[in-house]
Design a protein around this motif. Structure first.
Motif, PDB file in Angstrom:
ATOM      1  N   GLY A 196      -3.023  -5.440   9.281  1.00 38.64           N
ATOM      2  CA  GLY A 196      -1.899  -4.587   9.649  1.00 38.64           C
ATOM      3  C   GLY A 196      -0.703  -4.740   8.738  1.00 38.64           C
ATOM      4  N   GLY A 197      -0.951  -5.093   7.477  1.00 38.31           N
ATOM      5  CA  GLY A 197       0.140  -5.280   6.511  1.00 38.31           C
ATOM      6  C   GLY A 197       0.874  -3.988   6.217  1.00 38.31           C
ATOM      7  N   LYS A 198       2.146  -4.140   5.873  1.00 34.40           N
ATOM      8  CA  LYS A 198       2.970  -2.963   5.587  1.00 34.40           C
ATOM      9  C   LYS A 198       3.037  -2.629   4.106  1.00 34.40           C
ATOM     10  CE  LYS A 198       5.848  -3.464   9.704  1.00 34.40           C
ATOM     11  NZ  LYS A 198       7.211  -3.638  10.250  1.00 34.40           N
ATOM     12  N   GLU A 199       2.652  -3.597   3.263  1.00 33.50           N
ATOM     13  CA  GLU A 199       2.686  -3.337   1.815  1.00 33.50           C
ATOM     14  C   GLU A 199       1.642  -4.183   1.095  1.00 33.50           C
ATOM     15  OE1 GLU A 199       6.027  -6.459   0.145  1.00 33.50           O
ATOM     16  OE2 GLU A 199       6.752  -4.502   0.856  1.00 33.50           O
ATOM     17  N   VAL A 200       1.258  -3.705  -0.096  1.00 34.45           N
ATOM     18  CA  VAL A 200       0.395  -4.457  -1.007  1.00 34.45           C
ATOM     19  C   VAL A 200       1.125  -4.584  -2.332  1.00 34.45           C
ATOM     20  CG1 VAL A 200      -1.696  -4.338  -2.418  1.00 34.45           C
ATOM     21  CG2 VAL A 200      -1.826  -3.891   0.038  1.00 34.45           C
ATOM     22  N   VAL A 201       1.209  -5.808  -2.852  1.00 34.94           N
ATOM     23  CA  VAL A 201       1.895  -6.057  -4.121  1.00 34.94           C
ATOM     24  C   VAL A 201       0.883  -6.007  -5.257  1.00 34.94           C
ATOM     25  CG1 VAL A 201       3.261  -7.699  -5.465  1.00 34.94           C
ATOM     26  CG2 VAL A 201       3.645  -7.462  -2.993  1.00 34.94           C
ATOM     27  N   VAL A 202       1.196  -5.199  -6.272  1.00 33.71           N
ATOM     28  CA  VAL A 202       0.355  -5.067  -7.470  1.00 33.71           C
ATOM     29  C   VAL A 202       1.126  -5.621  -8.660  1.00 33.71           C
ATOM     30  CG1 VAL A 202      -0.819  -3.442  -9.005  1.00 33.71           C
ATOM     31  CG2 VAL A 202      -0.826  -3.048  -6.528  1.00 33.71           C
ATOM     32  N   TRP A 203       0.469  -6.418  -9.474  1.00 33.55           N
ATOM     33  CA  TRP A 203       1.124  -7.019 -10.646  1.00 33.55           C
ATOM     34  C   TRP A 203       1.573  -5.952 -11.643  1.00 33.55           C
ATOM     35  CZ3 TRP A 203      -0.688 -12.168 -13.170  1.00 33.55           C
ATOM     36  CH2 TRP A 203      -0.590 -13.213 -12.230  1.00 33.55           C
ATOM     37  N   GLY A 204       2.750  -6.179 -12.243  1.00 31.65           N
ATOM     38  CA  GLY A 204       3.228  -5.359 -13.349  1.00 31.65           C
ATOM     39  C   GLY A 204       3.925  -4.088 -12.901  1.00 31.65           C
ATOM     40  N   THR A 205       4.114  -3.187 -13.862  1.00 33.79           N
ATOM     41  CA  THR A 205       4.870  -1.955 -13.625  1.00 33.79           C
ATOM     42  C   THR A 205       4.023  -0.813 -13.104  1.00 33.79           C
ATOM     43  OG1 THR A 205       4.481  -1.157 -15.871  1.00 33.79           O
ATOM     44  CG2 THR A 205       6.415  -2.576 -15.542  1.00 33.79           C
ATOM     45  N   GLY A 206       2.706  -0.918 -13.262  1.00 38.07           N
ATOM     46  CA  GLY A 206       1.812   0.175 -12.894  1.00 38.07           C
ATOM     47  C   GLY A 206       1.601   1.175 -14.015  1.00 38.07           C
ATOM     48  N   LYS A 207       2.316   0.996 -15.123  1.00 32.74           N
ATOM     49  CA  LYS A 207       2.242   1.971 -16.215  1.00 32.74           C
ATOM     50  C   LYS A 207       1.061   1.787 -17.180  1.00 32.74           C
ATOM     51  CE  LYS A 207       7.151   3.229 -16.451  1.00 32.74           C
ATOM     52  NZ  LYS A 207       7.567   2.598 -15.200  1.00 32.74           N
ATOM     53  N   PRO A 208       0.549   0.563 -17.367  1.00 35.69           N
ATOM     54  CA  PRO A 208      -0.565   0.400 -18.309  1.00 35.69           C
ATOM     55  C   PRO A 208      -1.750   1.299 -17.962  1.00 35.69           C
ATOM     56  CG  PRO A 208       0.284  -1.732 -17.701  1.00 35.69           C
ATOM     57  CD  PRO A 208       0.953  -0.743 -16.799  1.00 35.69           C
ATOM     58  N   MET A 209      -2.433   1.752 -19.007  1.00 34.63           N
ATOM     59  CA  MET A 209      -3.615   2.597 -18.859  1.00 34.63           C
ATOM     60  C   MET A 209      -4.867   1.735 -19.036  1.00 34.63           C
ATOM     61  SD  MET A 209      -2.314   5.799 -18.623  1.00 34.63           S
ATOM     62  CE  MET A 209      -3.678   6.871 -19.078  1.00 34.63           C
ATOM     63  N   GLU A 261       2.594   0.622   2.116  1.00 32.67           N
ATOM     64  CA  GLU A 261       3.208   0.938   0.822  1.00 32.67           C
ATOM     65  C   GLU A 261       2.596   0.105  -0.303  1.00 32.67           C
ATOM     66  OE1 GLU A 261       5.507   3.376   0.452  1.00 32.67           O
ATOM     67  OE2 GLU A 261       5.098   3.764   2.569  1.00 32.67           O
ATOM     68  N   ILE A 262       2.753   0.625  -1.539  1.00 28.40           N
ATOM     69  CA  ILE A 262       2.373  -0.118  -2.741  1.00 28.40           C
ATOM     70  C   ILE A 262       3.655  -0.567  -3.435  1.00 28.40           C
ATOM     71  CG2 ILE A 262       1.223  -0.020  -4.985  1.00 28.40           C
ATOM     72  CD1 ILE A 262      -0.532   2.244  -3.819  1.00 28.40           C
ATOM     73  N   VAL A 263       3.769  -1.878  -3.699  1.00 23.57           N
ATOM     74  CA  VAL A 263       4.949  -2.436  -4.369  1.00 23.57           C
ATOM     75  C   VAL A 263       4.504  -3.052  -5.693  1.00 23.57           C
ATOM     76  CG1 VAL A 263       6.796  -4.146  -4.240  1.00 23.57           C
ATOM     77  CG2 VAL A 263       6.102  -2.901  -2.180  1.00 23.57           C
ATOM     78  N   PHE A 264       5.205  -2.715  -6.775  1.00 23.83           N
ATOM     79  CA  PHE A 264       4.860  -3.255  -8.090  1.00 23.83           C
ATOM     80  C   PHE A 264       5.786  -4.424  -8.428  1.00 23.83           C
ATOM     81  CE2 PHE A 264       3.108   0.992  -8.106  1.00 23.83           C
ATOM     82  CZ  PHE A 264       1.853   0.767  -8.649  1.00 23.83           C
ATOM     83  N   ASP A 265       5.178  -5.585  -8.721  1.00 22.85           N
ATOM     84  CA  ASP A 265       5.940  -6.788  -9.068  1.00 22.85           C
ATOM     85  C   ASP A 265       6.149  -6.799 -10.580  1.00 22.85           C
ATOM     86  OD1 ASP A 265       7.000  -9.254  -9.537  1.00 22.85           O
ATOM     87  OD2 ASP A 265       5.431 -10.396  -8.516  1.00 22.85           O
ATOM     88  N   THR A 266       7.306  -6.290 -11.005  1.00 26.73           N
ATOM     89  CA  THR A 266       7.571  -6.129 -12.448  1.00 26.73           C
ATOM     90  C   THR A 266       7.866  -7.453 -13.152  1.00 26.73           C
ATOM     91  OG1 THR A 266       9.890  -5.634 -11.953  1.00 26.73           O
ATOM     92  CG2 THR A 266       8.389  -3.764 -12.166  1.00 26.73           C
ATOM     93  N   SER A 267       7.932  -8.562 -12.386  1.00 28.87           N
ATOM     94  CA  SER A 267       8.099  -9.872 -13.027  1.00 28.87           C
ATOM     95  C   SER A 267       6.773 -10.386 -13.595  1.00 28.87           C
ATOM     96  CB  SER A 267       8.650 -10.890 -12.022  1.00 28.87           C
ATOM     97  OG  SER A 267       7.671 -11.222 -11.048  1.00 28.87           O
TER      98      SER A 267
END
Length: 310
Positions: A196-209, A261-267
């Motif tokens: 029942g989580g409200k968000e998932v953290v994805v590494w980086g900015t999400g921009k890499p292809m 939600e999807i959250v991007f960890d830009t650190s």
């Protein structure tokens, strides 16, 4: 290859090796040779030489390697370089000594320079600086390609090298400390859905292809190359198309059924900004990928669910 030929699949318990075993079994091959890492330590040269002397394989698929994602590559740099150099060198050398008819060495798209011209063609090899986050693994794989070519030149060995793009599918590694991006996403979204989580953290900015190839497509390509390709140097294996990490995250979210939600960890590091292979060489030979990314992720998630139950 004849149906009764002895075929050794190194790394048969891994994602790639197990897929190659399934492909060969579907094609009717009956004399497959396998050894687990507990039965045969490929880092030990004496053990590998004794195994080859005993079994005398006709063909070898070299799918054994120490693998992992950015975090694992950064943490265990010495292990990634030493173990992979030893594993592949022992198998390649034993294949030469025991007159293996043909061997397929599997590398990775990380062998190419970080800022290689896109899509990346095979002649980009050694034209620039590697991506630092996986340099030890890349250097080992480059050495493997060059060793295959050197044995071809010096001894006439028919050793070929295939470089797949990012892989996923059954028997993938879902350990969050050392897995690749797509299996890590599948697990993160699945667990968030269950809890029942409200968000998932994805590494980086999400921009890499990134480009992703379903592992059964790779196994199909390996079989095709073993039957039809006999040249030196690397040959790329991929789909010829890529996707942003952000779009991939939304695709996995939808397939898993996570509603948060999807959250991007830009650190966290992004790695290479774009990595897509030029697959015109293998396409011109008559092979192309068949499984779409959406279909593949659905299959991978179903496999993950089975894996979780067991």
């Amino acid at each position: 290859m004849e149906k009764h030929d002895k075929i050794y699949i190194a790394g048969h318990n891994g994602m790639v090796g197990s897929s190659i075993v399934r492909k060969l079994q579907r094609e009717g091959f009956t004399n497959l040779i396998t050894r687990s890492s507990k039965e045969l330590n490929l880092i030990n040269q004496a053990d590998v030489l004794a195994f080859f002397e005993e079994t005398k394989p006709d063909y070898v698929f070299m799918a054994a390697a120490k693998v992992g994602g950015i975090q694992a590559n950064n943490t265990y740099k010495g292990d990634f370089l030493y173990d992979n150099l030893m594993i592949q060198t022992n198998v390649i050398h034993a294949s030469y000594l025991n007159q293996v008819k043909k061997m397929l060495f599997l590398g990775s798209s990380c062998i190419y320079p970080k800022f290689a011209h896109q899509p990346i063609s095979e002649d980009s090899l050694l034209t620039g600086t590697l991506e630092p986050t996986n340099e030890p693994y890349a250097i080992a794989k480059i050495a493997g390609i060059k060793l295959c070519d050197a044995y071809r030149d010096q001894h006439g060995c028919n050793f070929i090298s295939a470089m797949p793009t990012n892989l996923y599918g059954p028997n993938d590694n879902y350990d969050l400390s050392n897995s690749h991006v797509l299996p890590a996403m599948i697990r993160k979204f699945h667990e968030a859905k269950l809890n029942g989580g409200k968000e998932v953290v994805v590494w980086g900015t999400g921009k890499p292809m990134r480009e992703f190839l379903y592992v059964d497509d790779l196994a199909d390509a390996c079989y095709f190359l073993m039957e039809n390709y006999n040249n030196p140097g690397a040959i790329n294996v991929g789909t010829g198309s890529d996707i942003t990490i952000e779009d991939l995250a939304h695709l996995v979210k939808r397939i898993v059924g996570f509603e948060g939600e999807i959250v991007f960890d830009t650190s966290k590091p992004d790695g290479t900004p774009k990595k897509q292979l030029n697959v015109s060489k293998i396409n011109q030979l008559g092979w192309s990928a068949k499984i779409s990314l959406e279909e593949g992720v659905k299959l991978a998630y179903a496999s993950f669910l089975d894996h979780s139950k067991n």
